[in-house]
Design a protein around this motif. Sequence first.
Motif, short mmCIF file in Angstrom:
data_model
loop_
_atom_site.label_atom_id
_atom_site.label_comp_id
_atom_site.label_asym_id
_atom_site.label_seq_id
_atom_site.Cartn_x
_atom_site.Cartn_y
_atom_site.Cartn_z
N TYR A 465 0.83 -1.21 0.00
CA TYR A 465 0.00 0.00 0.00
C TYR A 465 0.87 1.25 0.00
O TYR A 465 2.03 1.23 0.39
N LYS A 466 0.28 2.38 -0.43
CA LYS A 466 1.04 3.59 -0.73
C LYS A 466 1.20 4.55 0.43
O LYS A 466 2.02 5.46 0.38
N GLY A 467 0.40 4.41 1.46
CA GLY A 467 0.50 5.33 2.59
C GLY A 467 -0.14 4.75 3.82
O GLY A 467 -1.11 3.97 3.73
N ALA A 495 4.39 7.36 6.07
CA ALA A 495 3.57 7.02 7.23
C ALA A 495 3.50 8.24 8.14
O ALA A 495 4.49 8.94 8.33
N GLU A 496 2.32 8.47 8.68
CA GLU A 496 2.12 9.60 9.59
C GLU A 496 1.35 9.13 10.82
O GLU A 496 0.50 8.24 10.74
N GLY A 497 1.66 9.73 11.96
CA GLY A 497 0.92 9.47 13.18
C GLY A 497 0.03 10.65 13.51
O GLY A 497 0.46 11.81 13.42
N TYR A 498 -1.20 10.36 13.87
CA TYR A 498 -2.17 11.42 14.19
C TYR A 498 -2.97 11.06 15.43
O TYR A 498 -3.24 9.87 15.69
N GLY A 506 -8.22 17.92 8.37
CA GLY A 506 -7.33 18.00 7.22
C GLY A 506 -6.85 16.68 6.68
O GLY A 506 -7.01 16.38 5.49
N PRO A 507 -6.22 15.84 7.50
CA PRO A 507 -5.60 14.62 6.98
C PRO A 507 -6.57 13.66 6.29
O PRO A 507 -6.17 12.91 5.39
N ILE A 508 -7.84 13.67 6.67
CA ILE A 508 -8.79 12.72 6.09
C ILE A 508 -8.96 12.95 4.59
O ILE A 508 -9.42 12.06 3.86
N ALA A 509 -8.57 14.13 4.11
CA ALA A 509 -8.64 14.40 2.66
C ALA A 509 -7.73 13.46 1.87
O ALA A 509 -7.92 13.26 0.67
N LEU A 510 -6.74 12.88 2.51
CA LEU A 510 -5.79 12.00 1.83
C LEU A 510 -6.26 10.54 1.77
O LEU A 510 -5.64 9.73 1.08
N ASP A 512 -7.94 7.23 0.78
CA ASP A 512 -8.60 6.55 -0.33
C ASP A 512 -8.27 5.07 -0.23
O ASP A 512 -7.71 4.61 0.77
N GLU A 513 -8.58 4.31 -1.27
CA GLU A 513 -8.41 2.87 -1.22
C GLU A 513 -6.93 2.43 -1.20
O GLU A 513 -6.63 1.25 -0.99
N GLU A 514 -6.00 3.37 -1.42
CA GLU A 514 -4.58 3.04 -1.40
C GLU A 514 -3.93 3.31 -0.04
O GLU A 514 -2.73 3.12 0.13
N LYS A 515 -4.74 3.76 0.93
CA LYS A 515 -4.19 4.14 2.24
C LYS A 515 -4.63 3.15 3.31
O LYS A 515 -5.74 2.61 3.28
N VAL A 516 -3.73 2.95 4.28
CA VAL A 516 -3.99 2.05 5.40
C VAL A 516 -4.08 2.86 6.68
O VAL A 516 -3.22 3.71 6.95
#
Length: 609
Positions: A465-467, A495-498, A506-510, A512-516
Amino acid sequence: MCGIVGHLGPSNSVDVVLEGLRRLEYRGYDSAGVSFISKNDELLVYKKEGKIGNLEAELEGKDIHARSCIGHTRWATHGGVTDYNAHPHVSTKDGIAMVHNGIIENANEIRNELKEQGIYFESETDSETFLGLLIFHKRQGTPIKEAVIKSFERIEGFSAFVVLNRETDEIFAIKKGAPLVCGSNEVNSEVFVSSDPYALAGMATRIYFPEDNVLCHLSVKNNQLLNFYELDGSKTHRYMSKEQTIDHDPASKGDFEHYMLKEIHEQPELIRSLTQYYFQGEGKESLESAIKLPMDAISITACGTAYYAGLVIKDYFESNNRIRCFTEVASEFRYRNPILSQNELAMFISQSGETADTLAAQTMCKEKGMKSLSIVNTEGSTLYRDCDVNLMIRAGVEIGVASTKAFTQQVLTGKTLSEVISNGGMSDDLRNSLSSRYSLLAERVEQLLDNTKPIKDVADAIYKYKGFFYTGRGAYFPIALEGALKLKEIAYVHAEGYASGELKHGPIALIDEEKVNVALVGEDLFEKTVSNIQEIKARKGLIVSIGPKGKEDLREISDHYIELDFDGLGDLAPLYVNVVNQLLAYYIAKNLGTDIDKPRNLAKSVTVE
């Protein structure tokens, strides 16, 4: 960040230095090199881009014997990763070789001045300007000892230098704000110098930690092989000396494929031993001293993984002790004008005790009259020497660049201090209570390590997966930050920690089906955390939940659900979850084929800004 080793004695110095460099390769692996005085009295140098194996291949088959040698493994700061930028930097004409760890902030100014004096430079590095200064002074007729001192006095910035002089067959070393340790073995008439005491384990029987601006002189021509001098040339005692207690086992990976995996598996036993060390062992006196320090508030300063450990420790002190805490990234703290009080405690966390930004922050607090406490792994390090009280984390040598066991021990050391303060001091009841709770944590981690297949299966399913978004609430937010950092460090994926509640900002805009979404779910705020996961699920993000076992609502919304037994762990549960994060990052990185123990662009100890 670079690794430095020097040796002078009857053994083949090149072999000794190469062994030390192998141990220090985790400090930098862009290039490696050695310089030595041959049996024909020639100053020779061999250096190669890449890992130490490339240098060893270059040396293979050569008849090399030397009684003095210096070596270096590089983490590049100035100049590309090339053979000619590798250390040592050498002037065979002048009979001088040198290695350097740090940054010379006024390198361009010095370089321009020396070019006007006819000094020629072969590399792009800032380090070579120190060699240029040595050449300049030596050609002026200055003796080598004074030339080293004069050259050092021109340098701005934190640095450590080691110089080999062919004419006298001596080694000189000096530092300011960078790690440097000397060693001796009187039985074998050997002396050593290095950037890390681990390089000297099993070789030096006694180690010495010089203070800044102290010249270390290694020479067989003196009654004592190792002497220390002030910049005015007078002898000094501004150094700390102790027996070498670090062990080194060349096969220390054992049956493990990587040091990182070995160090993850070492955690249960380290967890169990901590209360014994602080309540019945050598750590008792330090802990008793720590609780006497002023604590109207606590300023916690660190970098990277240690900073995230500080965030967990902050939660303990504010929840259990109602002591206000401020957590600061050291690289920012040192350049602010923070409001500091002598009634507050300055706490610093560092595995190596040599992190440049953390040391600078500690110096600033000391100048303001604050008492300082370190949570540190390396006895005798600069941070250890400079703080008023030190709490050792007892993690042992950590070779993997990505920290694992040190994080766990840093948090538990802070937790132990918090509990002793809350209890009003040390007692048998507290010791028994903490021992029981820490043993339960160790038992749960052992059970996890005995059956890693569920974690490995998840890694197998998601590694392409991409992110990755690690999320958590409360005490799990720092664990989310640390989990994302581990994945970035060793798998080279974004990878980011939130904080779970921040995704909508903001971050939820990123998503999609390529994100974990790796969702860390505790028993507190469970429903709110599940609600945040559902928001990501609704936007087609893949959900990996790590949380309490038997939660059917969590199972239903998760693509992968790693169930954990939180029963009885209380506020230690985040450390349990973090071990899952460590293993998940490890198996993802293994699937991607990265260099897990020596990830690209990184070094174990960040000794430059």
